[in-house]
Design an enzyme around this catalytic site. Structure first.
Site, mmCIF file in Angstrom:
data_model
loop_
_atom_site.group_PDB
_atom_site.id
_atom_site.type_symbol
_atom_site.label_atom_id
_atom_site.label_comp_id
_atom_site.label_asym_id
_atom_site.label_seq_id
_atom_site.Cartn_x
_atom_site.Cartn_y
_atom_site.Cartn_z
ATOM 1 N N ASP A 1 -0.148 5.227 1.160
ATOM 2 C CA ASP A 1 -0.347 6.139 2.292
ATOM 3 C C ASP A 1 -0.470 5.355 3.584
ATOM 4 O O ASP A 1 -1.306 4.454 3.703
ATOM 5 C CB ASP A 1 -1.601 6.991 2.077
ATOM 6 C CG ASP A 1 -1.786 8.033 3.170
ATOM 7 O OD1 ASP A 1 -0.837 8.792 3.416
ATOM 8 O OD2 ASP A 1 -2.866 8.066 3.796
ATOM 9 N N ASP B 1 -1.634 -0.881 5.971
ATOM 10 C CA ASP B 1 -1.934 -0.328 7.292
ATOM 11 C C ASP B 1 -3.421 -0.271 7.588
ATOM 12 O O ASP B 1 -3.821 0.293 8.602
ATOM 13 C CB ASP B 1 -1.341 1.085 7.415
ATOM 14 C CG ASP B 1 -2.078 2.101 6.562
ATOM 15 O OD1 ASP B 1 -2.310 1.822 5.360
ATOM 16 O OD2 ASP B 1 -2.436 3.173 7.083
ATOM 17 N N ASP C 1 0.870 -1.179 0.000
ATOM 18 C CA ASP C 1 0.000 0.000 0.000
ATOM 19 C C ASP C 1 0.910 1.232 0.000
ATOM 20 O O ASP C 1 2.132 1.113 0.155
ATOM 21 C CB ASP C 1 -0.889 -0.045 1.242
ATOM 22 C CG ASP C 1 -1.735 1.192 1.407
ATOM 23 O OD1 ASP C 1 -2.424 1.566 0.443
ATOM 24 O OD2 ASP C 1 -1.698 1.789 2.500
#
Length: 257
Positions: free
Chosen positions: A59, A198, A57
């Site tokens: 951000d 995240d 991922d």
């Protein structure tokens, strides 16, 4: 853009991937394992699969989280916190979708100037290159912030494919990860991969694709360590180096039925 060091970026048109893994059962799985990447630590007869690639991922994973953007985006679109931003946009008429996309892209362009790399970012990427492990990206961001991050913090590293918002359906659907696996010519879908992220979307998409999942832990997402789709959590990216050298083992979900 990484024109000198990275393959030309593909822009993906909206489409769906169907697979037996797309509806993969998310819980009740035996621990995910990979053999050590350090050849000296492998033993004869070790039947654990060898890791072939890692999907990241962006951000909150490759760069520090900029979660304030989501409140700004929802305010710009006039939606509540409970409404998924991309689901809302895709529910609009085509002309309204274009206008909505412009609004959230403007917010992302402003935020990308303050991007900061995650701790251990370069160390992990250097290590993966040293072990010839492929690197890909699957994100719900659009391409400009992704290009900015790679150009600024990882100019010598190749990520391919890079799956951004142009690819549909987005996470938590596993289609983006399965597309990366297919591009890498992996016949087992995501089963020889690790998805690092995240968010719950990252963990669910990874599990549905058949990949092992690693949560990059923070104060905001610590509860996801116990999520049924999270195999392992690390405090910073370079903690994965020792894990992969010694052999990956996720948490025990119980045998699959």
């Amino acid at each position: 853009m990484h024109r000198a060091t990275q393959p030309s970026r593909q822009l993906y048109r909206p489409f769906s991937i169907t697979s037996r893994r797309a509806s993969r059962k998310v819980g009740s799985m035996a621990p995910r394992r990979f053999a050590p990447l350090d050849p000296a630590k492998r033993k004869e007869g070790d039947e654990r699969p060898v890791l072939k690639g890692v999907v990241f991922d962006v951000d909150g994973t490759l760069c520090l989280p900029q979660n304030y953007m989501f409140a700004e985006m929802r305010a710009a679109l006039g939606i509540t916190k409970e409404t998924d931003i991309l689901d809302h946009i895709y529910s609009l008429a085509p002309a309204e979708q274009d206008e909505a996309q412009m609004k959230i892209r403007a917010i992302e362009r402003t935020a990308m100037a303050s991007q900061r790399p995650q701790a251990g970012l370069v160390q992990l990427m250097d290590y993966l290159d040293s072990r010839a492990i492929k690197k890909g990206i699957c994100t719900r961001n659009f391409d400009a912030p992704v290009d900015h991050l790679l150009t600024t913090f990882l100019p010598k590293h190749i990520f391919h494919p890079v799956v951004t918002r142009e690819f549909r359906p987005p996470k938590p659907d596993p289609a983006g990860i399965l597309h990366i696996a297919k591009t890498w010519m992996h016949e087992d879908g995501g089963e020889s991969l690790i998805m690092v992220g995240d968010s719950a979307d990252d963990m669910v998409a990874g599990r549905r694709a058949g990949a092992a999942t690693v949560l990059l832990e923070s104060d905001a997402n610590r509860h996801l360590k116990e999520h049924e789709c999270t195999d392992m959590a690390v405090g910073q990216l370079d903690e994965l180096i020792e894990v992969l050298e010694e052999g990956f083992k996720g948490k025990d979900f119980g045998e699959e039925t």
